[in-house]
Design an enzyme around this catalytic site. Structure first.
Site, PDB file in Angstrom:
ATOM      1  N   HIS A 117       0.974  -1.147   0.099  1.00  0.00           N
ATOM      2  CA  HIS A 117      -0.023  -0.177   0.064  1.00  0.00           C
ATOM      3  C   HIS A 117       0.966   1.247   0.143  1.00  0.00           C
ATOM      4  CE1 HIS A 117      -3.324   2.838   1.037  1.00  0.00           C
ATOM      5  NE2 HIS A 117      -2.453   3.385   1.881  1.00  0.00           N
ATOM      6  N   GLU A 131      -7.610  -3.190  -1.454  1.00  0.00           N
ATOM      7  CA  GLU A 131      -7.878  -2.753   0.128  1.00  0.00           C
ATOM      8  C   GLU A 131      -8.493  -1.357   0.122  1.00  0.00           C
ATOM      9  OE1 GLU A 131      -5.517  -4.742   3.481  1.00  0.00           O
ATOM     10  OE2 GLU A 131      -4.652  -2.639   2.831  1.00  0.00           O
ATOM     11  N   GLY A 161     -10.467   2.293   1.011  1.00  0.00           N
ATOM     12  CA  GLY A 161     -11.166   2.879   1.913  1.00  0.00           C
ATOM     13  C   GLY A 161     -11.880   4.025   1.171  1.00  0.00           C
ATOM     14  N   CYS A 209     -11.212  26.619  20.071  1.00  0.00           N
ATOM     15  CA  CYS A 209     -10.516  27.362  20.282  1.00  0.00           C
ATOM     16  C   CYS A 209      -8.978  27.280  19.766  1.00  0.00           C
ATOM     17  CB  CYS A 209     -10.334  27.612  21.924  1.00  0.00           C
ATOM     18  SG  CYS A 209     -11.832  28.227  22.459  1.00  0.00           S
TER      19      CYS A 209
HETATM   20  N1  LLP Z   1      -4.480  -0.144   3.247  1.00  0.00           N
HETATM   21  C1  LLP Z   1      -3.703   0.179   4.213  1.00  0.00           C
HETATM   22  C2  LLP Z   1      -2.377  -0.568   4.637  1.00  0.00           C
HETATM   23  C3  LLP Z   1      -3.783   1.628   4.807  1.00  0.00           C
HETATM   24  O1  LLP Z   1      -2.859   2.256   5.628  1.00  0.00           O
HETATM   25  C4  LLP Z   1      -4.887   2.486   4.041  1.00  0.00           C
HETATM   26  C5  LLP Z   1      -5.006   3.853   4.395  1.00  0.00           C
HETATM   27  C6  LLP Z   1      -5.608   1.838   3.255  1.00  0.00           C
HETATM   28  C7  LLP Z   1      -5.411   0.582   2.916  1.00  0.00           C
HETATM   29  C8  LLP Z   1      -6.906   2.838   2.550  1.00  0.00           C
HETATM   30  O2  LLP Z   1      -6.395   3.731   1.828  1.00  0.00           O
HETATM   31  P1  LLP Z   1      -7.537   4.442   0.990  1.00  0.00           P
HETATM   32  O3  LLP Z   1      -7.890   3.687  -0.038  1.00  0.00           O
HETATM   33  O4  LLP Z   1      -8.657   5.002   1.728  1.00  0.00           O
HETATM   34  O5  LLP Z   1      -6.454   5.814   0.534  1.00  0.00           O
HETATM   35  N2  LLP Z   1      -6.640  10.015   6.886  1.00  0.00           N
HETATM   36  C9  LLP Z   1      -5.989  10.064   5.453  1.00  0.00           C
HETATM   37  C10 LLP Z   1      -5.726   8.856   4.741  1.00  0.00           C
HETATM   38  C11 LLP Z   1      -5.097   8.112   5.715  1.00  0.00           C
HETATM   39  C12 LLP Z   1      -4.853   6.419   5.181  1.00  0.00           C
HETATM   40  C13 LLP Z   1      -4.199   5.696   6.024  1.00  0.00           C
HETATM   41  N3  LLP Z   1      -4.350   4.481   5.223  1.00  0.00           N
HETATM   42  C14 LLP Z   1      -6.959  11.170   4.547  1.00  0.00           C
HETATM   43  O6  LLP Z   1      -7.930  11.724   5.201  1.00  0.00           O
HETATM   44  O7  LLP Z   1      -6.915  11.409   3.393  1.00  0.00           O
END
Ligand code: LLP
Length: 416
Positions: free
Chosen positions: A185, A265, A267, A338
């Site tokens: 990833h 995988e 998100g 704040c």
């Molecule tokens: N797999 C692993 C091992 C990960 O660490 C992550 C995200 C995903 C899959 C899913 O990634 P995605 O498909 O959602 O990009 N808080 C940040 C994103 C941090 C993601 C952390 N790991 C934001 O709001 O953009």
């Protein structure tokens, strides 16, 4: 995007109060459908771990990733089983370390661990020889929408460094662990300009596994797929994305002499566009040359602008429940905390920006778009603000899927 009409959001805000998260089930189902070609779509629940969202995912055949003991328990509460489903483990635990409680729980349940550090292999081996594992590899390069979401390269704490793979494989063997697959990833919000390089890196890593006389049954492309947060940003071409990975998978299967499962995988891709944060304007003021509109949601609710300078589209709904047609005004949108950084319109590095929005009045609703991923799941109780409610809209039915926390619940933790 915002999947809801102004009338729907005004109705929900009236019935359930603001601030609040609203999710559209049909949008999630549409996004899942776009990834159907992958053998396994494993939802990175850190993006949105509400158990009702997880249930919806499971009903659509989506498996799940967990990154903490809490996320393991959430997956179980949503009906995911610790064992195999049609040949694939329903839950995988991914991390770069194993705290003692989590180690005990994954061993008890037999949940595979996607290991991002070699020490995890020794600890798992000592606790449970034969435990199924994935190896998460840092291929030496990465990408992300922000430096904070780039998970490849020397600066990143994530994954086993690619050159260390032989040593990690030796530990898998020495500890009698069962190698399921290799995982990569490289970041979140990735442009995938170097997709061929990513797939090629996976092929080279699998060649190392084969050269050590070992085998595997699966590869995972990780997550990272972006969505268009701003007008003009492209939708990811999932057909092209799949075909690159599928070609790599086929070459890997040919070299190993048996079929290999291809996992994804995601998100953000599955949930970001389904969700909005609905807030109410409670004040407005001019500060020098800047016009501020202050809403009842803060970075304790939606942290992404403050954390990454992330852009979220904003729409304005009048108290009458209609899209505002007020004249456009350059506006700084800020919250109640704040902190000077509690501003929704800012760039990376915290530079306050203005956004051209219909002039908003006290009592109007401000709606933050594309907030279904890393919105509620990154919220905090800063300034002793209770977590806000979440609602899911499915077939025109509005269902509360998390009630608002109370201040009494926060204080109860300290009533010792
Ligand atoms: N797999 C692993 C091992 C990960 O660490 C992550 C995200 C995903 C899959 C899913 O990634 P995605 O498909 O959602 O990009 N808080 C940040 C994103 C941090 C993601 C952390 N790991 C934001 O709001 O953009």
């Amino acid at each position: 995007m915002n999947p809801f009409s102004s009338a729907t959001l005004a109705h929900i805000a009236k019935a359930h109060g603001t601030p609040l998260w609203a999710y559209d089930a049909a949008t999630i189902q549409r996004q899942i459908a776009a990834l159907r070609q992958f053998d396994v779509v494993r939802f990175a629940q850190k993006a949105n771990s509400n158990t009702h969202i997880l249930r919806l995912m499971r009903a659509q055949g989506v498996l799940v990733d967990a990154v903490s003991l809490g996320e393991v328990e959430r997956a179980l509460a949503a009906g995911y089983q610790p064992g195999l489903h049609q040949g694939h483990y329903e839950i995988v635990f991914t991390a770069d370390l194993l705290d003692r409680a989590t180690l005990a729980r994954v061993v008890e349940l037999g949940i595979p661990v996607n290991c991002g550090s070699a020490d995890m292999l020794d600890q798992l081996g000592a606790a449970h020889p034969g435990h199924p594992v994935w190896l998460r590899i840092n291929p030496g390069f990465g990408h992300g929408h922000s430096n904070k979401t780039n998970t490849g390269g020397e600066h990143s704490k994530h994954g086993i460094w690619h050159a260390e793979l032989p040593q990690a494989l030796a530990k898998v063997r020495a500890n009698g662990l069962q190698l399921l697959g290799l995982h990569m990833h490289i970041g979140s919000g990735v442009d995938y300009a170097h997709l061929q390089e990513v797939c090629g890196a996976m092929e080279a890593l699998v060649a190392t596994v084969k050269a050590q006389g070992m085998d595997l049954s699966a590869i995972s492309a990780g997550g990272g797929l972006s969505i268009p947060y701003q007008a003009g940003e492209p939708q990811i071409d999932t057909v092209h994305y799949f075909s690159c990975w599928d070609a790599a998978r086929q070459r890997i299967a040919a070299s190993l002499g048996h079929p290999v499962t291809l996992e994804l995988e995601p998100g953000r891709y599955l949930v970001a566009e389904s969700g909005v944060l609905v807030s109410e304007v409670r004040a407005s003021k001019d500060v020098g040359s800047n016009h501020f509109v202050l809403v009842d949601a803060g970075f304790s609710d939606l942290m992404r602008p403050s954390m990454y300078g992330a852009f979220h589209g904003i729409s304005v709904i009048t108290a009458a429940g209609e899209a505002s047609t007020a004249p456009v005004k350059d506006t700084v949108v800020a919250g109640p905390l704040c902190e000077s950084g509690d501003v929704f319109t800012q760039g990376e590095g915290g530079v306050v920006q203005t956004r051209a929005l219909p002039a908003a009045q006290v009592g109007d609703l401000l709606v933050f778009h594309d907030a279904g991923a890393y919105g509620a799941s990154m919220s905090s109780n800063y300034n002793t603000r209770p977590l806000i409610a979440e609602v899911l809209v499915e077939d025109s039915q509005v269902r509360v899927i998390r009630r608002k926390q109370t201040v009494a619940e926060l204080l109860a933790l300290e009533a010792l």
